[in-house]
Design a protein around this motif. Structure first.
Motif, mmCIF file in Angstrom:
data_model
loop_
_atom_site.group_PDB
_atom_site.id
_atom_site.type_symbol
_atom_site.label_atom_id
_atom_site.label_comp_id
_atom_site.label_asym_id
_atom_site.label_seq_id
_atom_site.Cartn_x
_atom_site.Cartn_y
_atom_site.Cartn_z
ATOM 1 N N THR A 5 0.824 -1.224 0.000
ATOM 2 C CA THR A 5 0.000 0.000 0.000
ATOM 3 C C THR A 5 0.851 1.265 0.000
ATOM 4 O O THR A 5 0.332 2.359 -0.194
ATOM 5 N N THR A 6 2.157 1.129 0.227
ATOM 6 C CA THR A 6 3.097 2.246 0.157
ATOM 7 C C THR A 6 4.306 1.797 -0.655
ATOM 8 O O THR A 6 4.456 0.626 -0.959
ATOM 9 N N GLY A 7 5.169 2.730 -0.976
ATOM 10 C CA GLY A 7 6.392 2.394 -1.700
ATOM 11 C C GLY A 7 6.230 2.514 -3.201
ATOM 12 O O GLY A 7 5.361 3.219 -3.701
ATOM 13 N N LYS A 8 7.079 1.776 -3.926
ATOM 14 C CA LYS A 8 7.140 1.881 -5.388
ATOM 15 C C LYS A 8 6.004 1.169 -6.100
ATOM 16 O O LYS A 8 5.748 1.426 -7.270
ATOM 17 N N GLY A 9 5.347 0.245 -5.425
ATOM 18 C CA GLY A 9 4.215 -0.456 -6.027
ATOM 19 C C GLY A 9 4.630 -1.573 -6.963
ATOM 20 O O GLY A 9 5.768 -2.039 -6.948
ATOM 21 N N HIS A 10 3.700 -1.979 -7.791
ATOM 22 C CA HIS A 10 3.906 -3.088 -8.724
ATOM 23 C C HIS A 10 3.200 -2.777 -10.045
ATOM 24 O O HIS A 10 2.392 -1.862 -10.127
ATOM 25 N N VAL A 11 3.532 -3.554 -11.065
ATOM 26 C CA VAL A 11 2.893 -3.473 -12.384
ATOM 27 C C VAL A 11 2.058 -4.737 -12.549
ATOM 28 O O VAL A 11 2.513 -5.829 -12.204
ATOM 29 N N SER A 12 0.855 -4.602 -13.069
ATOM 30 C CA SER A 12 0.055 -5.795 -13.355
ATOM 31 C C SER A 12 -0.519 -5.694 -14.762
ATOM 32 O O SER A 12 -0.831 -4.604 -15.237
ATOM 33 N N ARG A 13 -0.598 -6.843 -15.420
ATOM 34 C CA ARG A 13 -1.093 -6.852 -16.798
ATOM 35 C C ARG A 13 -1.819 -8.158 -17.089
ATOM 36 O O ARG A 13 -1.575 -9.178 -16.439
ATOM 37 N N SER A 14 -2.704 -8.087 -18.076
ATOM 38 C CA SER A 14 -3.456 -9.279 -18.476
ATOM 39 C C SER A 14 -2.507 -10.290 -19.121
ATOM 40 O O SER A 14 -1.407 -9.949 -19.555
ATOM 41 N N VAL A 15 -2.958 -11.517 -19.182
ATOM 42 C CA VAL A 15 -2.184 -12.608 -19.763
ATOM 43 C C VAL A 15 -2.965 -13.146 -20.957
ATOM 44 O O VAL A 15 -4.178 -13.342 -20.871
ATOM 45 N N GLN A 16 -2.291 -13.342 -22.062
ATOM 46 C CA GLN A 16 -2.880 -13.860 -23.301
ATOM 47 C C GLN A 16 -4.048 -12.992 -23.768
ATOM 48 O O GLN A 16 -4.986 -13.477 -24.383
ATOM 49 N N ASN A 17 -3.978 -11.700 -23.440
ATOM 50 C CA ASN A 17 -4.995 -10.745 -23.876
ATOM 51 C C ASN A 17 -6.411 -11.182 -23.492
ATOM 52 O O ASN A 17 -7.368 -10.986 -24.238
ATOM 53 N N LEU A 18 -6.532 -11.788 -22.299
ATOM 54 C CA LEU A 18 -7.838 -12.240 -21.819
ATOM 55 C C LEU A 18 -8.410 -11.259 -20.810
ATOM 56 O O LEU A 18 -7.683 -10.759 -19.953
ATOM 57 N N PRO A 19 -9.703 -10.983 -20.880
ATOM 58 C CA PRO A 19 -10.331 -10.205 -19.813
ATOM 59 C C PRO A 19 -10.344 -11.067 -18.553
ATOM 60 O O PRO A 19 -10.223 -12.294 -18.629
ATOM 61 N N ARG A 20 -10.498 -10.436 -17.391
ATOM 62 C CA ARG A 20 -10.420 -11.193 -16.143
ATOM 63 C C ARG A 20 -11.515 -10.752 -15.195
ATOM 64 O O ARG A 20 -11.802 -9.580 -15.066
ATOM 65 N N LYS A 21 -12.100 -11.732 -14.528
ATOM 66 C CA LYS A 21 -13.012 -11.472 -13.420
ATOM 67 C C LYS A 21 -12.279 -11.873 -12.147
ATOM 68 O O LYS A 21 -11.618 -12.910 -12.104
ATOM 69 N N SER A 22 -12.414 -11.049 -11.114
ATOM 70 C CA SER A 22 -11.755 -11.357 -9.848
ATOM 71 C C SER A 22 -12.596 -10.838 -8.702
ATOM 72 O O SER A 22 -13.565 -10.109 -8.891
ATOM 73 N N VAL A 23 -12.224 -11.257 -7.504
ATOM 74 C CA VAL A 23 -12.886 -10.848 -6.288
ATOM 75 C C VAL A 23 -11.823 -10.200 -5.399
ATOM 76 O O VAL A 23 -10.725 -10.736 -5.258
ATOM 77 N N PHE A 24 -12.143 -9.033 -4.844
ATOM 78 C CA PHE A 24 -11.258 -8.340 -3.906
ATOM 79 C C PHE A 24 -11.889 -8.445 -2.513
ATOM 80 O O PHE A 24 -13.061 -8.063 -2.340
#
Length: 172
Positions: A149-168
């Protein structure tokens, strides 16, 4: 002599037919082999999701160090046998629950997690890179935690150009 030439042509044609049949057989065999290997790889991906080691549920974590660098680590949650219903962890207190959809071209540059939370990929993977240069493929079905939640953070990206559904699921 005419019959010798005719036999040579016939044998030549038969040889070509056999070569053609063999080529089709090899191509078919290769196609079956590649489908088999793809299934094995898919099964191996599933085996890498939500590992339980010595009655400990292994959960990948994106975390931040004091100096602000993000990194990948693991946390473990004990699961105990409860008879015929299987094994359960202790209750984990949570604050909120959200559904999320992510587009197929998702490529979110350096960012922090808005809060410490569990994320469960429902139908597609996400690739995460941390500021220390490490990366992880979080597959479909994977439970993971974001704590940076602090600092430099991260990069996130889709895989195989697929849309994604997720739960937080936000932690308390």
């Amino acid at each position: 002599r005419m019959s010798d030439k005719s036999n040579t042509q016939t044998y030549g044609y038969d040889a070509l037919k056999l070569i053609g049949i063999a080529a089709v057989g090899v191509a078919t065999g290769m196609a079956i082999y590649h489908r088999f290997i793809a299934k094995v790889r898919q099964q191996n991906e599933r085996n890498d999701v939500n590992k339980i080691v010595n009655n400990q549920w292994e959960v990948p974590v994106i975390a931040a160090r004091q100096n602000g660098d993000s990194y990948i680590t693991k946390e473990y949650y004990s699961v105990q046998g409860k008879g015929s219903i299987g094994a359960l962890s202790q209750d984990i207190l949570v604050k909120s629950f959200k559904f999320r959809t992510t587009p197929s071209d998702y490529n979110y540059s350096w960012h922090n997690a808005p809060k410490q939370q569990f994320i469960i990929n429902l139908d597609a993977a996400v690739h995460v890179t941390t500021s220390d240069g490490d990366s992880i493929l979080l597959n479909r079905g994977q439970v993971f935690i974001v704590r940076d939640t602090t600092g430099k953070g991260h990069v996130s990206r889709s895989v195989q150009n697929l849309p994604r559904k997720s739960v937080f699921i936000a932690m308390e």
